[in-house]
Scaffold this active site. Sequence first.
Site, short mmCIF file in Angstrom:
data_model
loop_
_atom_site.label_atom_id
_atom_site.label_comp_id
_atom_site.label_asym_id
_atom_site.label_seq_id
_atom_site.Cartn_x
_atom_site.Cartn_y
_atom_site.Cartn_z
N PHE A 8 0.58 -1.16 0.01
CA PHE A 8 -0.04 -0.02 -0.04
C PHE A 8 0.86 1.15 -0.14
O PHE A 8 0.43 2.41 0.17
CB PHE A 8 -0.95 -0.10 1.21
CG PHE A 8 -0.35 -0.13 2.42
CD1 PHE A 8 0.49 0.66 3.37
CD2 PHE A 8 -0.35 -1.58 3.14
CE1 PHE A 8 0.90 0.54 4.57
CE2 PHE A 8 0.32 -1.68 4.34
CZ PHE A 8 0.74 -0.70 5.24
N ARG A 53 -0.67 10.90 20.93
CA ARG A 53 -0.96 9.40 20.26
C ARG A 53 -2.48 9.05 21.03
O ARG A 53 -3.13 8.23 20.36
CB ARG A 53 0.35 8.21 20.43
CG ARG A 53 1.66 8.67 19.77
CD ARG A 53 1.37 8.10 18.13
NE ARG A 53 1.33 6.79 17.99
CZ ARG A 53 1.38 6.13 16.85
NH1 ARG A 53 1.73 6.90 15.67
NH2 ARG A 53 1.46 4.96 16.70
N THR A 90 -4.32 3.14 14.69
CA THR A 90 -4.25 3.57 13.22
C THR A 90 -5.49 3.27 12.33
O THR A 90 -5.89 4.09 11.50
CB THR A 90 -2.72 2.52 12.66
OG1 THR A 90 -1.82 2.53 13.43
CG2 THR A 90 -2.71 3.01 10.96
N ARG A 138 -9.20 9.84 15.57
CA ARG A 138 -9.61 8.89 14.62
C ARG A 138 -10.63 8.12 14.84
O ARG A 138 -11.79 7.69 13.84
CB ARG A 138 -8.31 7.70 14.34
CG ARG A 138 -7.37 8.43 13.77
CD ARG A 138 -5.82 7.75 13.82
NE ARG A 138 -4.85 7.86 13.13
CZ ARG A 138 -3.50 7.42 13.43
NH1 ARG A 138 -3.49 6.52 14.29
NH2 ARG A 138 -2.40 8.02 12.67
N ASN A 149 -7.01 8.39 7.71
CA ASN A 149 -7.03 8.01 9.09
C ASN A 149 -6.88 9.46 9.79
O ASN A 149 -6.16 9.73 10.97
CB ASN A 149 -6.15 7.13 9.82
CG ASN A 149 -4.75 7.08 9.56
OD1 ASN A 149 -4.34 8.13 8.80
ND2 ASN A 149 -3.84 6.21 10.33
N GLU A 168 11.24 13.91 13.03
CA GLU A 168 10.24 14.41 12.13
C GLU A 168 9.95 16.09 12.33
O GLU A 168 9.81 16.80 11.15
CB GLU A 168 8.99 13.98 12.32
CG GLU A 168 8.98 12.26 12.23
CD GLU A 168 7.79 11.56 12.43
OE1 GLU A 168 6.91 12.29 13.28
OE2 GLU A 168 7.79 10.24 12.51
P1 ADP Z 1 0.47 5.53 12.35
O1 ADP Z 1 0.26 6.56 11.35
O2 ADP Z 1 -0.68 5.23 13.18
O3 ADP Z 1 1.61 5.49 13.31
P2 ADP Z 1 2.05 3.54 10.42
O4 ADP Z 1 3.19 4.30 10.75
O5 ADP Z 1 1.97 2.04 10.72
O6 ADP Z 1 0.72 4.09 11.64
O7 ADP Z 1 1.24 3.71 9.29
C1 ADP Z 1 1.44 5.00 8.59
C2 ADP Z 1 0.37 5.31 7.69
O8 ADP Z 1 0.07 4.34 6.68
C3 ADP Z 1 -1.04 5.21 8.49
O9 ADP Z 1 -1.25 6.48 9.25
C4 ADP Z 1 -1.82 5.11 7.36
O10 ADP Z 1 -2.30 6.16 6.65
C5 ADP Z 1 -1.28 4.21 6.25
N1 ADP Z 1 -1.30 2.82 6.60
C6 ADP Z 1 -0.86 1.82 7.63
N2 ADP Z 1 -1.28 0.54 7.58
C7 ADP Z 1 -2.27 0.60 6.40
C8 ADP Z 1 -2.67 -0.27 5.65
N3 ADP Z 1 -2.63 -1.66 6.01
N4 ADP Z 1 -3.43 0.01 4.52
C9 ADP Z 1 -3.34 1.19 4.22
N5 ADP Z 1 -2.65 2.25 4.51
C10 ADP Z 1 -2.18 1.82 5.78
#
Ligand code: ADP
Length: 155
Positions: free
Chosen positions: A57, A85, A91, A102, A112, A126
Amino acid sequence: MEKTFVILKPGTVQRGLIGEIINRFEKKGLQLVGMKMVQLTPGILTEHYSHLSSKPFFPSILASMMAAPVILCCWKGADAVAVVRTLCGVTNSREANPGTIRGDFGMSIQENVVHASDSPEAAETEIKRFFNAQELYDYESATVHFTYAPNELKD
Ligand code: ADP
């Protein structure tokens, strides 16, 4: 005090939720120390999401994050990374608790609403990646003594 980094994603800008989300962080007691609107690019996003580069993705996340401008914010407060957080929720927006950003404003994993740094180390990286020093403000909070007890203000 700790700083953390937040992105209000393109969907948040398009859906007219900027004020609602900023409001949550402000009401919680976090101090806004940097904010700007930018159009993200493949270069900076590839760096930012490098931990996901092998995921199927990945191209879809990049496209989603460039679909409109975003709002970048830097928030300051005691344990700001963990607090933000918690406010954001997990997520997958469909699984996020009601009361979280969210949980209240999303239906999607990808779409999200927000990004928030997941550790103090990530926050530092960051913040440096997305802001230059002149864009961050070190100003005294007028309400800090009503937000924290003295022993919470040590660092
Ligand atoms: P977070 O943003 O909660 O820290 P991650 O760093 O794992 O989560 O992922 C970064 C971003 O990638 C997420 O906020 C989301 O927009 C996207 N994402 C994560 N997992 C998926 C998935 N399985 N399918 C589609 N998009 C995803």
